[in-house]
Motif scaffolding. Structure first.
Motif, PDB file in Angstrom:
ATOM      1  N   VAL A 149      -4.311  20.310  -5.038  1.00  0.00           N
ATOM      2  CA  VAL A 149      -4.442  21.276  -4.906  1.00  0.00           C
ATOM      3  C   VAL A 149      -3.929  23.237  -5.927  1.00  0.00           C
ATOM      4  O   VAL A 149      -3.972  23.648  -5.640  1.00  0.00           O
ATOM      5  CB  VAL A 149      -3.380  21.387  -3.577  1.00  0.00           C
ATOM      6  CG1 VAL A 149      -3.001  22.774  -2.580  1.00  0.00           C
ATOM      7  CG2 VAL A 149      -4.359  20.306  -2.343  1.00  0.00           C
TER       8      VAL A 149
ATOM      9  N   PHE B 260      -9.104   4.121  -4.534  1.00  0.00           N
ATOM     10  CA  PHE B 260      -7.933   3.203  -2.893  1.00  0.00           C
ATOM     11  C   PHE B 260      -8.746   2.661  -2.023  1.00  0.00           C
ATOM     12  O   PHE B 260      -8.417   1.602  -1.866  1.00  0.00           O
ATOM     13  CB  PHE B 260      -7.873   5.779  -2.644  1.00  0.00           C
ATOM     14  CG  PHE B 260      -6.721   4.798  -1.976  1.00  0.00           C
ATOM     15  CD1 PHE B 260      -5.165   4.360  -1.651  1.00  0.00           C
ATOM     16  CD2 PHE B 260      -6.857   5.653  -0.617  1.00  0.00           C
ATOM     17  CE1 PHE B 260      -4.148   4.276  -0.951  1.00  0.00           C
ATOM     18  CE2 PHE B 260      -5.851   5.493   0.717  1.00  0.00           C
ATOM     19  CZ  PHE B 260      -5.007   4.401   0.144  1.00  0.00           C
ATOM     20  N   THR B 261     -10.092   3.677  -1.566  1.00  0.00           N
ATOM     21  CA  THR B 261     -10.710   3.058  -0.165  1.00  0.00           C
ATOM     22  C   THR B 261     -10.833   1.381  -0.965  1.00  0.00           C
ATOM     23  O   THR B 261     -10.847   0.862  -0.440  1.00  0.00           O
ATOM     24  CB  THR B 261     -12.272   3.309   0.184  1.00  0.00           C
ATOM     25  OG1 THR B 261     -11.519   4.873   0.358  1.00  0.00           O
ATOM     26  CG2 THR B 261     -12.411   2.918   0.907  1.00  0.00           C
TER      27      THR B 261
ATOM     28  N   VAL C 253     -10.542   8.713  -4.822  1.00  0.00           N
ATOM     29  CA  VAL C 253     -10.383   8.586  -2.763  1.00  0.00           C
ATOM     30  C   VAL C 253     -10.918   7.694  -3.072  1.00  0.00           C
ATOM     31  O   VAL C 253     -10.282   6.302  -1.735  1.00  0.00           O
ATOM     32  CB  VAL C 253     -10.673   9.644  -2.564  1.00  0.00           C
ATOM     33  CG1 VAL C 253     -11.871   9.541  -0.519  1.00  0.00           C
ATOM     34  CG2 VAL C 253      -9.776  11.098  -3.045  1.00  0.00           C
TER      35      VAL C 253
ATOM     36  N   ASP D 211      -9.660  13.617  -9.191  1.00  0.00           N
ATOM     37  CA  ASP D 211      -8.853  13.311  -7.846  1.00  0.00           C
ATOM     38  C   ASP D 211      -9.861  12.659  -6.943  1.00  0.00           C
ATOM     39  O   ASP D 211      -9.802  11.252  -6.308  1.00  0.00           O
ATOM     40  CB  ASP D 211      -9.202  14.341  -7.058  1.00  0.00           C
ATOM     41  CG  ASP D 211      -8.144  14.352  -6.057  1.00  0.00           C
ATOM     42  OD1 ASP D 211      -7.227  13.454  -5.517  1.00  0.00           O
ATOM     43  OD2 ASP D 211      -7.843  15.525  -4.428  1.00  0.00           O
ATOM     44  N   LEU D 212     -11.037  13.221  -7.047  1.00  0.00           N
ATOM     45  CA  LEU D 212     -12.096  12.446  -6.295  1.00  0.00           C
ATOM     46  C   LEU D 212     -13.026  10.762  -6.455  1.00  0.00           C
ATOM     47  O   LEU D 212     -12.677  10.423  -5.620  1.00  0.00           O
ATOM     48  CB  LEU D 212     -13.855  13.300  -6.264  1.00  0.00           C
ATOM     49  CG  LEU D 212     -14.656  13.130  -5.966  1.00  0.00           C
ATOM     50  CD1 LEU D 212     -14.773  13.297  -3.937  1.00  0.00           C
ATOM     51  CD2 LEU D 212     -16.071  13.493  -5.931  1.00  0.00           C
TER      52      LEU D 212
ATOM     53  N   THR E 177      -1.926   8.441  -4.567  1.00  0.00           N
ATOM     54  CA  THR E 177      -2.756   9.960  -3.529  1.00  0.00           C
ATOM     55  C   THR E 177      -2.517  10.738  -3.223  1.00  0.00           C
ATOM     56  O   THR E 177      -3.303  11.890  -3.677  1.00  0.00           O
ATOM     57  CB  THR E 177      -3.698   8.695  -2.358  1.00  0.00           C
ATOM     58  OG1 THR E 177      -3.631   6.975  -2.855  1.00  0.00           O
ATOM     59  CG2 THR E 177      -4.224   9.217  -1.944  1.00  0.00           C
ATOM     60  N   PHE E 178      -1.251  10.541  -2.964  1.00  0.00           N
ATOM     61  CA  PHE E 178      -0.885  12.180  -2.341  1.00  0.00           C
ATOM     62  C   PHE E 178      -0.375  13.337  -3.382  1.00  0.00           C
ATOM     63  O   PHE E 178      -0.958  14.249  -3.543  1.00  0.00           O
ATOM     64  CB  PHE E 178       0.555  12.115  -1.247  1.00  0.00           C
ATOM     65  CG  PHE E 178       0.142  12.385   0.286  1.00  0.00           C
ATOM     66  CD1 PHE E 178      -0.417  12.746   0.843  1.00  0.00           C
ATOM     67  CD2 PHE E 178       0.794  10.738   0.762  1.00  0.00           C
ATOM     68  CE1 PHE E 178      -1.262  12.655   2.464  1.00  0.00           C
ATOM     69  CE2 PHE E 178      -0.016  10.328   2.255  1.00  0.00           C
ATOM     70  CZ  PHE E 178      -0.530  11.536   3.079  1.00  0.00           C
TER      71      PHE E 178
ATOM     72  N   ALA F 194      -0.677   4.793  -2.098  1.00  0.00           N
ATOM     73  CA  ALA F 194      -0.607   6.355  -0.930  1.00  0.00           C
ATOM     74  C   ALA F 194      -0.092   7.879  -1.448  1.00  0.00           C
ATOM     75  O   ALA F 194      -0.149   8.258  -1.964  1.00  0.00           O
ATOM     76  CB  ALA F 194       0.476   5.360   1.094  1.00  0.00           C
TER      77      ALA F 194
ATOM     78  N   HIS G  50     -10.795  18.078 -10.619  1.00  0.00           N
ATOM     79  CA  HIS G  50     -10.917  17.601  -8.836  1.00  0.00           C
ATOM     80  C   HIS G  50     -11.698  16.622  -9.187  1.00  0.00           C
ATOM     81  O   HIS G  50     -11.593  15.026  -7.691  1.00  0.00           O
ATOM     82  CB  HIS G  50     -11.533  18.655  -8.693  1.00  0.00           C
ATOM     83  CG  HIS G  50     -10.896  20.303  -8.100  1.00  0.00           C
ATOM     84  ND1 HIS G  50      -9.904  19.970  -7.795  1.00  0.00           N
ATOM     85  CD2 HIS G  50     -11.402  21.288  -8.464  1.00  0.00           C
ATOM     86  CE1 HIS G  50      -8.806  21.362  -8.281  1.00  0.00           C
ATOM     87  NE2 HIS G  50     -10.490  21.379  -8.031  1.00  0.00           N
TER      88      HIS G  50
ATOM     89  N   MET H 174       0.788  -1.121   0.217  1.00  0.00           N
ATOM     90  CA  MET H 174      -0.415  -0.661  -0.042  1.00  0.00           C
ATOM     91  C   MET H 174       0.530   1.291   0.515  1.00  0.00           C
ATOM     92  O   MET H 174       0.417   2.537  -0.270  1.00  0.00           O
ATOM     93  CB  MET H 174      -1.190   0.308   1.057  1.00  0.00           C
ATOM     94  CG  MET H 174      -1.793  -0.459   1.011  1.00  0.00           C
ATOM     95  SD  MET H 174      -3.395  -0.290   2.364  1.00  0.00           S
ATOM     96  CE  MET H 174      -2.980   0.385   3.184  1.00  0.00           C
ATOM     97  N   TYR H 175       2.077   1.433   0.390  1.00  0.00           N
ATOM     98  CA  TYR H 175       2.914   2.978   0.518  1.00  0.00           C
ATOM     99  C   TYR H 175       2.788   3.139  -1.361  1.00  0.00           C
ATOM    100  O   TYR H 175       2.188   4.372  -0.977  1.00  0.00           O
ATOM    101  CB  TYR H 175       4.267   2.317   0.736  1.00  0.00           C
ATOM    102  CG  TYR H 175       4.748   1.752   1.904  1.00  0.00           C
ATOM    103  CD1 TYR H 175       4.200   2.765   3.496  1.00  0.00           C
ATOM    104  CD2 TYR H 175       4.001   0.463   2.634  1.00  0.00           C
ATOM    105  CE1 TYR H 175       4.470   2.484   4.573  1.00  0.00           C
ATOM    106  CE2 TYR H 175       4.845  -0.260   3.648  1.00  0.00           C
ATOM    107  CZ  TYR H 175       5.221   0.801   4.960  1.00  0.00           C
ATOM    108  OH  TYR H 175       4.577   0.317   6.175  1.00  0.00           O
TER     109      TYR H 175
ATOM    110  N   ILE I 150      -3.819  13.924  -4.930  1.00  0.00           N
ATOM    111  CA  ILE I 150      -4.299  15.582  -4.381  1.00  0.00           C
ATOM    112  C   ILE I 150      -3.584  16.468  -4.393  1.00  0.00           C
ATOM    113  O   ILE I 150      -4.448  17.968  -4.477  1.00  0.00           O
ATOM    114  CB  ILE I 150      -4.705  15.335  -2.812  1.00  0.00           C
ATOM    115  CG1 ILE I 150      -5.365  13.789  -2.504  1.00  0.00           C
ATOM    116  CG2 ILE I 150      -4.775  16.104  -1.489  1.00  0.00           C
ATOM    117  CD1 ILE I 150      -5.534  13.272  -1.405  1.00  0.00           C
ATOM    118  N   PHE I 151      -2.374  16.480  -4.709  1.00  0.00           N
ATOM    119  CA  PHE I 151      -1.609  17.935  -4.522  1.00  0.00           C
ATOM    120  C   PHE I 151      -1.312  18.598  -5.762  1.00  0.00           C
ATOM    121  O   PHE I 151      -1.819  19.822  -5.814  1.00  0.00           O
ATOM    122  CB  PHE I 151      -0.023  17.649  -4.015  1.00  0.00           C
ATOM    123  CG  PHE I 151       0.743  18.544  -3.835  1.00  0.00           C
ATOM    124  CD1 PHE I 151       0.696  19.076  -2.982  1.00  0.00           C
ATOM    125  CD2 PHE I 151       1.527  19.277  -4.982  1.00  0.00           C
ATOM    126  CE1 PHE I 151       1.820  20.581  -2.493  1.00  0.00           C
ATOM    127  CE2 PHE I 151       2.231  20.314  -4.443  1.00  0.00           C
ATOM    128  CZ  PHE I 151       2.130  20.683  -3.613  1.00  0.00           C
TER     129      PHE I 151
END
Lengths: 127, 326
Positions: B95, B320-321, B317, B313-314, B87-88, B84, B310, B80-81, B91-92
């Motif tokens: 932003v 990923f879950t 999320v 990105d949504l 994902t970052f 993860a 976005h 998972m690393y 998300i970035f």
């Protein structure tokens, strides 16, 4: 759109920001914290959260709730739904919530039923 | 044509599109229409995944045991690393996209260009990461046997509890047949590539290594895969029918056949969205550069692609879950 048309607070006013940029970084910080919690839980897998609750593990409920929290902040602050009229917010969110909840209910229940049929039936799947 | 945004509402505008009860432009509303319908497409995929998962609740592969790779860390078990990290990254880049939209509201062309460029780079890194993930998934690491009934047998060392790859205990017999290619026979017949070993070779190798056991795809009440004893393994291995290495749309070495199909379709459909998002971002980026929106007087186009970005990105999320965490 001027800066003063943005609503510059999250968590119902608990966290206020000076400008829209500040708010964006604040939301990024919050989303990162939530993601780190999710990943940490996924790696550690605390024994107490492995108990079954409402037909799935407790930890899965936590993941789902945290995901919905993240989705809320992405939609509300990144897609700036927070600054839109409530009619627009409702027509997007209510549509999705109802249709998706219905779809999930129908298919997950059906999947569970098919599992039971295959499990209790007289056919062996192990050959 | 350029300014359909009317500030004072005339009587004739009321029914001619001049009235904007949502205080949002036509283009933005249409983007929202698209996003809502696309969200339903994705939820269709994810709910179908949930359906298949509940249908095979006692044998679905455990994501932590499948996605264990991290770049430059070979042989290290890193569940998972990497996702993860992806994902970052996403998300970035979301932003930087909001910051570009915000700069657009202030008509600050330089900042819009800067943040749009960062967003494009972030998106490209994400698509690249996904390609790397697919590569690992398709190639596989250990290999497995599949029974006639479609169950996957993986192999584990009895003493260390570690997964064992087929190539670690199987000796390939060179006298066996090679892949049939169209150049060797009738021109229109050929076959897909053969696995490195035959079933008989794997079974022979398994029998001669006393500390190997079978890890089945069934899950016990605690959520762990069930391991067979050595004696049971020797009985069960006779049911093997295919050697499976890596994954394709028919069978995969990780477990249930549907698992790989959903992996390819859900992450692939999402990756396609990211890819098209990057392309659209690049188009808008060049439009910003040549001053199209500066002349138009507003940067609403950046806002619209921002909404799309976005949304991507949504969706991630949720993917990923449901694909990696739950």
């Amino acid at each position: 759109m001027d800066d003063n048309t943005h609503k510059l607070e999250i968590f119902r006013g608990l966290w206020k920001f000076k400008s829209n940029q500040h708010k964006i970084w604040g939301v990024l910080f919050f989303l990162s914290v939530v993601t780190i919690i999710e990943v940490a839980l996924g790696i550690v897998k605390p024994e107490i959260l492995m108990n079954t609750f409402l037909s799935t593990k407790l930890i899965n409920w936590i993941f789902i709730i945290l995901t919905l929290v993240k989705a809320y902040y992405i939609a509300w602050d990144f897609m700036h739904l927070r600054d839109e009229k409530s009619g627009l917010q409702a027509s997007i969110v209510i549509t999705l919530i109802f249709l998706i909840a219905y779809l999930v209910f129908i298919l997950v229940v059906e999947g569970n039923y098919i599992y039971d049929v295959m499990y209790e039936g007289f056919v062996s799947w192990d050959f | 044509m350029s300014s359909t945004i009317s500030s004072s509402l005339q009587e004739e505008d009321l029914w001619g599109g001049g009235n904007k009860p949502f205080k949002a432009s036509y283009g933005k509303l249409m983007m929202w229409f698209f996003i809502v319908s696309d969200a339903l497409t994705f939820s269709g995929f994810l709910v179908a995944y949930g359906f298949s998962r509940f249908k095979n609740i006692d044998s679905w592969p455990i994501a932590d045991e499948v996605f264990t790779h991290f770049p430059f860390l070979h042989g290290v078990d890193a569940p998972m690393y990497y996702v993860a990290l992806m994902t970052f990254i996403l998300i970035f880049s979301s932003v930087t996209m909001v910051l570009a939209v915000d700069a657009g509201h202030h008509m600050d062309k330089k900042k819009v260009v800067f943040y749009m460029a960062l967003t494009i780079v972030g998106g490209a890194i994400f698509v690249g990461s996904q390609a790397w993930e697919w590569n690992n998934f398709i190639r596989g690491e250990y290999g497995a046997l599949e029974t006639k009934g479609g169950q996957i047998y993986q192999f584990e060392n009895l003493n260390s509890g570690k997964r064992v790859a087929l190539k670690d205990f199987t000796i390939s017999d060179p006298k066996l047949r090679s892949q049939h290619e169209s150049k060797n026979g009738i021109w229109f017949t050929n076959e897909s590539s053969l696995p490195s070993f035959t079933v008989e070779e794997v079974i022979t190798g398994f029998k001669s290594n006393d500390d190997l056991i079978i890890k089945t795809e069934k899950i016990d009440e605690k959520g762990h895969k069930i391991r067979l004893s050595r004696e049971e393994s020797l009985v069960k291995i006779k049911q093997a029918k295919y050697v499976v290495e890596g994954a394709n749309l028919i069978r995969n070495e990780y477990g249930n056949r549907l698992f790989a199909d959903f992996f390819f379709f859900i992450t692939g459909f999402h990756g396609f969205h990211v890819f098209s998002g990057v392309i659209i971002n690049i188009i808008i980026f060049f439009n910003v550069l040549i001053g199209t929106y500066e002349r138009r007087g507003h940067y609403e186009m950046v806002e619209k692609v921002g909404l799309y970005w976005h949304f991507v990105d949504l969706v991630w999320v949720f993917v990923f879950t449901f694909f990696y965490l739950v």
